[in-house]
Design an enzyme around this catalytic site. Structure first.
Site, PDB file in Angstrom:
ATOM      1  N   ARG A 262       2.058   9.551  -5.657  1.00  9.66           N
ATOM      2  CA  ARG A 262       1.701  10.859  -6.240  1.00  9.66           C
ATOM      3  C   ARG A 262       2.112  10.896  -7.719  1.00  9.66           C
ATOM      4  NH1 ARG A 262      -1.241  10.846  -1.745  1.00  9.66           N
ATOM      5  NH2 ARG A 262      -0.237  11.744   0.069  1.00  9.66           N
TER       6      ARG A 262
ATOM      7  N   HIS B  16       1.559   5.390  -1.640  1.00 13.10           N
ATOM      8  CA  HIS B  16       1.174   6.591  -2.396  1.00 13.10           C
ATOM      9  C   HIS B  16       2.422   7.181  -3.036  1.00 13.10           C
ATOM     10  CE1 HIS B  16      -2.892   6.740  -0.643  1.00 13.10           C
ATOM     11  NE2 HIS B  16      -2.292   6.224   0.413  1.00 13.10           N
TER      12      HIS B  16
ATOM     13  N   HIS C 103       0.875  -1.194   0.000  1.00 12.27           N
ATOM     14  CA  HIS C 103       0.000   0.000   0.000  1.00 12.27           C
ATOM     15  C   HIS C 103       0.900   1.229   0.000  1.00 12.27           C
ATOM     16  CE1 HIS C 103      -3.731   2.302   1.552  1.00 12.27           C
ATOM     17  NE2 HIS C 103      -2.783   3.205   1.342  1.00 12.27           N
TER      18      HIS C 103
ATOM     19  N   LYS D 212      -9.370  -0.440  -5.756  1.00  7.07           N
ATOM     20  CA  LYS D 212      -9.377   0.209  -4.453  1.00  7.07           C
ATOM     21  C   LYS D 212     -10.732   0.835  -4.155  1.00  7.07           C
ATOM     22  CE  LYS D 212      -8.007   2.189  -0.691  1.00  7.07           C
ATOM     23  NZ  LYS D 212      -6.785   2.588  -0.038  1.00  7.07           N
TER      24      LYS D 212
HETATM   25  C1  NCD Z   1      -3.441   9.037   2.332  1.00  8.79           C
HETATM   26  C2  NCD Z   1      -3.016  10.100   1.324  1.00  8.79           C
HETATM   27  O1  NCD Z   1      -2.437  11.117   1.734  1.00  8.79           O
HETATM   28  O2  NCD Z   1      -3.231   9.915   0.128  1.00  8.79           O
HETATM   29  N1  NCD Z   1      -3.401   9.601   3.644  1.00  8.79           N
HETATM   30  C3  NCD Z   1      -3.279   8.921   4.804  1.00  8.79           C
HETATM   31  O3  NCD Z   1      -3.370   9.536   5.872  1.00  8.79           O
HETATM   32  N2  NCD Z   1      -3.064   7.629   4.815  1.00  8.79           N
HETATM   33  C4  NCD Z   1      -4.781   8.511   1.978  1.00  8.79           C
HETATM   34  C5  NCD Z   1      -5.141   7.227   2.689  1.00  8.79           C
HETATM   35  O4  NCD Z   1      -4.553   6.183   2.445  1.00  8.79           O
HETATM   36  O5  NCD Z   1      -6.056   7.256   3.509  1.00  8.79           O
HETATM   37 ZN    ZN Z   2      -3.152   5.120   1.846  1.00  7.99          ZN
END
Ligand code: NCD
Ligand code: ZN
Length: 346
Positions: A18, A16, A14, A100
Site C-alpha cells: 500500500r 502488497h 508477492h 504484473k
Molecule cells: C489483493 C489486494 O488486496 O490488493 N487482495 C487479495 O485478496 N489477494 C489483490 C490480489 O492480489 O488479488
Molecule cells: Zn496480491
C-alpha cells in the site's frame, strides 16, 4: 525432534505494501523477517510507468525502519497502453524486477487491468526478449465463469495461449489455489513458476463459509476445496524449485473487511514464518522450508540468495497480537486456527 532451524533469510515474492500511513505501518512487519519482496503495483492509481515505480520505490525506502536491510523489487502494472520501451528501460536500469498482469476487474484495484490480451502482445514479446518475468493474476473475469473455476479456465483460455505464442516469456503464476495450477506448472518444461501464499496452505473454502461467514479469510483468488489445499501443500513441501513463497499479504482495515461488500485480502506478513514452520513440520518437510522461502524464488528471478540468516525456535512463543494498529485503522492478522509454536528468534 528439531527445536531450532536456521534458514537463509527469506524473501516474499508477492507483497502488497500500500502507501502512506498503511505503508508505514505494515512495512516493518515484512522487513523484520524478509530481505526482499516483489512489490505489487495495485495502488490507486496504479504503478504504471517507470516514473511511478521510481517514486513508489522512494516512498518505500523512506518507510524502511532504521537498521533494517530491505530491498523492494518493483513491478509495473500492465495496461493496454503500457509502452514496451518504458518497460525495457526500467528493466535495463534495474528499477523493476517484473511486470504484473491483472485481468481487468479480477481483484482489488484491478480496474485498469487488461481486457484484450492482444493489445499487450508487443510488450510481452519485448519482455520475452529481455528476460523480464511476467507475474500473472490467473483468474478470468467472465461473468459466466463460476468464481471457483476462474483459475482453471484462465490457464486454458489465457495463459496457455500466451505461453504458446511467446514460449520465451518467463511467467510466475501468482498465488495458485488449485491442483490445476500446480499441475500446469509441473507440466511446463521451462519459463514457468508459481508462488503459493501462506493462507492457501492453511484454509479451504469451508473455513470461509461454514458456521458463519469469516470475512478475514476472504481473499482472491478465493480458497478452494480441501483437495486443492492438499495439492498446494504437496507442491510447496515437495522441494520442486518451481514453487516458492509469495505471501500476498494484503492489508485492509477491519471496517473495509467487515462490511456488506468486504475487501479481499489476508494480512500474513507478521506471522507467515511461524505458520510456515508449523505447516512444513506437520508435513514432515521442515528440511524443504528454506528452499520454499529463500532459495527457489531468487533462482527464478536470477538473483543470489540472501547471505544473512533467520533462526526459528520451537516452544515458548508468545501469542502474536490479533491486530496491527495503523493510523488508518486496525488490521487483523490472519488467524491460522492453530497455536503458533515456532517463533523467529534471530
Ligand atoms: C489483493 C489486494 O488486496 O490488493 N487482495 C487479495 O485478496 N489477494 C489483490 C490480489 O492480489 O488479488
Ligand atoms: Zn496480491
Amino acid at each position: 525432534m528439531t527445536n531450532q532451524i536456521t534458514l537463509t533469510r527469506p524473501d516474499d515474492w508477492h507483497l502488497h505494501l500500500r502507501d502512506g500511513a498503511m505503508l508505514n505501518a505494515v512495512l516493518p512487519e515484512t522487513t523484520r523477517h524478509f530481505a526482499r519482496a516483489i512489490i505489487m503495483p495495485n495502488l490507486v492509481p496504479p504503478v504504471v510507468t517507470s516514473a511511478d515505480a521510481d517514486a513508489y520505490k522512494a516512498r518505500i525506502m523512506e518507510a524502511v525502519p532504521e537498521g533494517a536491510d530491505f530491498t523492494p523489487l518493483m513491478t509495473l502494472y500492465l495496461t493496454e497502453d503500457t509502452d514496451a520501451d518504458d518497460v525495457a528501460a526500467a528493466h535495463a536500469s534495474g528499477l523493476i524486477s517484473a511486470v504484473k498482469l491483472y485481468p481487468a476487474g479480477a481483484t482489488t484495484n484491478s480496474a485498469s487491468g487488461v481486457a484484450d490480451f492482444d493489445k499487450v502482445r508487443g510488450v510481452l514479446e519485448r519482455m520475452a526478449e529481455i528476460g523480464l518475468p511476467l507475474c500473472v493474476h490467473g483468474e478470468v473475469t467472465d461473468a459466466d465463469i463460476d468464481i471457483f473455476d476462474r483459475e482453471a479456465v484462465f490457464i486454458d483460455r489465457v495463459l496457455d495461449p500466451i505461453r504458446r505464442k511467446t514460449p520465451d516469456l518467463r511467467v510466475v503464476m501468482e498465488h495458485i489455489t488449485t491442483s490445476d495450477g500446480a499441475d500446469y506448472v509441473k507440466s511446463a518444461s521451462k519459463n514457468l513458476a508459481a508462488t503459493i501464499t501462506t493462507h492457501h496452505l492453511v484454509i479451504n473454502r469451508n473455513d470461509i463459509l461454514v458456521g458463519g461467514i469469516k470475512p478475514h479469510y476472504y481473499c482472491l483468488p478465493v480458497a478452494k476445496r480441501e483437495s486443492h489445499r492438499l495439492a498446494l501443500r504437496a507442491a510447496a513441501t515437495s522441494g520442486d524449485t518451481r514453487f516458492f513463497l509469495g505471501t500476498d499479504s494484503a492489508p485492509h482495515t477491519d471496517p473495509n473487511k467487515l462490511s456488506a461488500c468486504g475487501c479481499a485480502g489476508c494480512f500474513t506478513a507478521p506471522n507467515t514464518m511461524p505458520i510456515l514452520a508449523h505447516v512444513f513440520e506437520d508435513d514432515g518437510a521442515l528440511d524443504k522450508l528454506e528452499g520454499f522461502t529463500s532459495l527457489h524464488g531468487p533462482a527464478f528471478y536470477r538473483l543470489k540468495p540472501n547471505t544473512t540468516k533467520l533462526t526459528m525456535t520451537k516452544g515458548g512463543a508468545a501469542p502474536m497480537p490479533e491486530k496491527l494498529i495503523t493510523a488508518e485503522g486496525e488490521v487483523t492478522l490472519f488467524d491460522p486456527g492453530f497455536e503458533l509454536q515456532w517463533q523467529v528468534t534471530a
